[in-house]
Design a protein around this motif. Structure first.
Motif, PDB file in Angstrom:
ATOM      1  N   LYS A 145     -13.981  30.035 -21.477  1.00  0.00           N
ATOM      2  CA  LYS A 145     -13.207  30.492 -20.546  1.00  0.00           C
ATOM      3  C   LYS A 145     -11.868  29.805 -20.042  1.00  0.00           C
ATOM      4  N   GLY A 146     -11.535  28.587 -21.079  1.00  0.00           N
ATOM      5  CA  GLY A 146     -10.339  27.995 -20.667  1.00  0.00           C
ATOM      6  C   GLY A 146     -10.650  26.610 -19.978  1.00  0.00           C
ATOM      7  N   HIS A 147     -11.732  26.382 -19.784  1.00  0.00           N
ATOM      8  CA  HIS A 147     -11.886  25.025 -18.859  1.00  0.00           C
ATOM      9  C   HIS A 147     -11.902  23.827 -19.632  1.00  0.00           C
ATOM     10  N   THR A 148     -11.333  22.642 -19.244  1.00  0.00           N
ATOM     11  CA  THR A 148     -11.888  21.136 -19.689  1.00  0.00           C
ATOM     12  C   THR A 148     -13.110  20.861 -19.222  1.00  0.00           C
ATOM     13  N   VAL A 149     -13.999  20.690 -20.194  1.00  0.00           N
ATOM     14  CA  VAL A 149     -15.399  19.936 -19.522  1.00  0.00           C
ATOM     15  C   VAL A 149     -15.966  18.751 -19.759  1.00  0.00           C
ATOM     16  N   PHE A 150     -16.402  18.184 -18.775  1.00  0.00           N
ATOM     17  CA  PHE A 150     -17.198  16.843 -18.989  1.00  0.00           C
ATOM     18  C   PHE A 150     -18.694  17.070 -18.985  1.00  0.00           C
ATOM     19  N   CYS A 151     -19.085  17.020 -20.185  1.00  0.00           N
ATOM     20  CA  CYS A 151     -20.475  17.642 -20.515  1.00  0.00           C
ATOM     21  C   CYS A 151     -21.387  16.217 -20.671  1.00  0.00           C
ATOM     22  N   PRO A 152     -21.944  15.740 -19.839  1.00  0.00           N
ATOM     23  CA  PRO A 152     -22.886  14.540 -19.790  1.00  0.00           C
ATOM     24  C   PRO A 152     -23.491  14.251 -21.150  1.00  0.00           C
ATOM     25  N   ALA A 153     -24.142  15.489 -21.799  1.00  0.00           N
ATOM     26  CA  ALA A 153     -24.944  15.313 -22.953  1.00  0.00           C
ATOM     27  C   ALA A 153     -24.028  14.768 -24.111  1.00  0.00           C
ATOM     28  N   GLU A 154     -22.774  15.235 -24.152  1.00  0.00           N
ATOM     29  CA  GLU A 154     -21.673  15.189 -25.263  1.00  0.00           C
ATOM     30  C   GLU A 154     -21.284  13.642 -25.076  1.00  0.00           C
ATOM     31  N   GLU A 155     -20.992  13.159 -23.700  1.00  0.00           N
ATOM     32  CA  GLU A 155     -20.801  11.810 -23.381  1.00  0.00           C
ATOM     33  C   GLU A 155     -21.892  10.948 -23.761  1.00  0.00           C
ATOM     34  N   ASP A 156     -23.222  10.891 -23.570  1.00  0.00           N
ATOM     35  CA  ASP A 156     -24.187  10.277 -23.954  1.00  0.00           C
ATOM     36  C   ASP A 156     -24.246   9.997 -25.411  1.00  0.00           C
ATOM     37  N   ASP A 186     -20.909   9.417 -15.033  1.00  0.00           N
ATOM     38  CA  ASP A 186     -20.621  10.741 -14.343  1.00  0.00           C
ATOM     39  C   ASP A 186     -19.917  10.884 -12.943  1.00  0.00           C
ATOM     40  N   LEU A 187     -20.384  10.042 -12.103  1.00  0.00           N
ATOM     41  CA  LEU A 187     -19.890  10.270 -10.584  1.00  0.00           C
ATOM     42  C   LEU A 187     -18.456   9.498 -10.700  1.00  0.00           C
ATOM     43  N   ASN A 188     -18.111   8.619 -11.457  1.00  0.00           N
ATOM     44  CA  ASN A 188     -16.641   8.226 -11.370  1.00  0.00           C
ATOM     45  C   ASN A 188     -15.868   9.512 -12.104  1.00  0.00           C
ATOM     46  N   TRP A 189     -16.313  10.148 -13.120  1.00  0.00           N
ATOM     47  CA  TRP A 189     -15.509  11.149 -13.707  1.00  0.00           C
ATOM     48  C   TRP A 189     -15.555  12.205 -12.501  1.00  0.00           C
ATOM     49  N   ILE A 190     -16.387  12.778 -11.725  1.00  0.00           N
ATOM     50  CA  ILE A 190     -16.214  13.634 -10.647  1.00  0.00           C
ATOM     51  C   ILE A 190     -14.930  13.040  -9.735  1.00  0.00           C
ATOM     52  N   LEU A 191     -15.508  11.954  -9.119  1.00  0.00           N
ATOM     53  CA  LEU A 191     -14.415  11.386  -8.413  1.00  0.00           C
ATOM     54  C   LEU A 191     -12.800  11.489  -8.835  1.00  0.00           C
ATOM     55  N   ASP A 192     -12.760  11.010 -10.102  1.00  0.00           N
ATOM     56  CA  ASP A 192     -11.526  10.846 -10.566  1.00  0.00           C
ATOM     57  C   ASP A 192     -10.635  11.891 -11.112  1.00  0.00           C
ATOM     58  N   GLN A 193     -11.493  12.903 -11.674  1.00  0.00           N
ATOM     59  CA  GLN A 193     -10.899  14.090 -12.375  1.00  0.00           C
ATOM     60  C   GLN A 193     -11.236  15.416 -12.139  1.00  0.00           C
ATOM     61  N   ALA A 194     -12.474  15.486 -11.668  1.00  0.00           N
ATOM     62  CA  ALA A 194     -13.277  17.040 -11.452  1.00  0.00           C
ATOM     63  C   ALA A 194     -12.309  17.871 -10.645  1.00  0.00           C
ATOM     64  N   GLU A 195     -12.477  19.114 -10.989  1.00  0.00           N
ATOM     65  CA  GLU A 195     -11.668  20.202 -10.009  1.00  0.00           C
ATOM     66  C   GLU A 195     -12.704  21.372  -9.655  1.00  0.00           C
TER      67      GLU A 195
END
Length: 104
Positions: free
Chosen positions: A30-41, A64-73
Motif C-alpha cells: 500500500k506504499g507504507h514504510t514499515v517498522f516490523c518488530p519481527a524483521e528487526e528481531d 520499538d518504543l523509541n522508533w514509535i517516538l522518533d519516526q512513526a506516523e
C-alpha cells in the motif's frame, strides 16, 4: 506513511513472526514504510532460534518504543493485539502521540 506494526508475540508459536511478515508485506504494497518488530528481531539476532535464546523483552521494547517516538506516523494492529501487553503499550503510546491506526 511510516507505520509501526504492533501485535502479539510472546507465547505465540515462532513469536507470531509469519503474521508480522504477511502484514508488513501488505502494508508495503500500500506504499507504507514499515517498522516490523519481527524483521528487526531477525536483524538483531539472525534467526528464530537465537531470538528464542537471546532476545530480551526490555531490549525489544526499548527499540520499538523509541522508533514509535522518533519516526512513526501511524500504527497498524495485528489481530490479538488486545491480549499483548507490549502491543497495548505501543497502542497507548501511539494514542498519546495522536497517531492514526492504519488498516492492514
Amino acid at each position: 506513511m511510516k507505520v509501526y506494526l504492533a501485535g502479539p508475540m510472546s507465547g505465540k508459536p515462532d513469536f507470531n513472526f509469519p503474521a508480522f511478515f504477511k502484514a508488513a508485506e501488505a502494508l508495503r504494497a500500500k506504499g507504507h514504510t514499515v517498522f516490523c518488530p519481527a524483521e528487526e528481531d531477525l536483524k538483531e539476532w539472525g534467526d528464530i532460534e537465537t531470538v528464542r535464546k537471546e532476545a530480551n523483552y526490555r531490549i525489544c521494547m526499548r527499540k520499538d518504543l523509541n522508533w514509535i517516538l522518533d519516526q512513526a506516523e501511524g500504527i497498524a494492529l495485528l489481530p490479538g493485539w488486545e491480549q499483548s501487553r507490549g502491543a497495548m503499550v505501543e497502542k497507548l503510546l501511539s494514542e498519546l502521540l495522536s497517531l492514526p491506526v492504519v488498516a492492514i
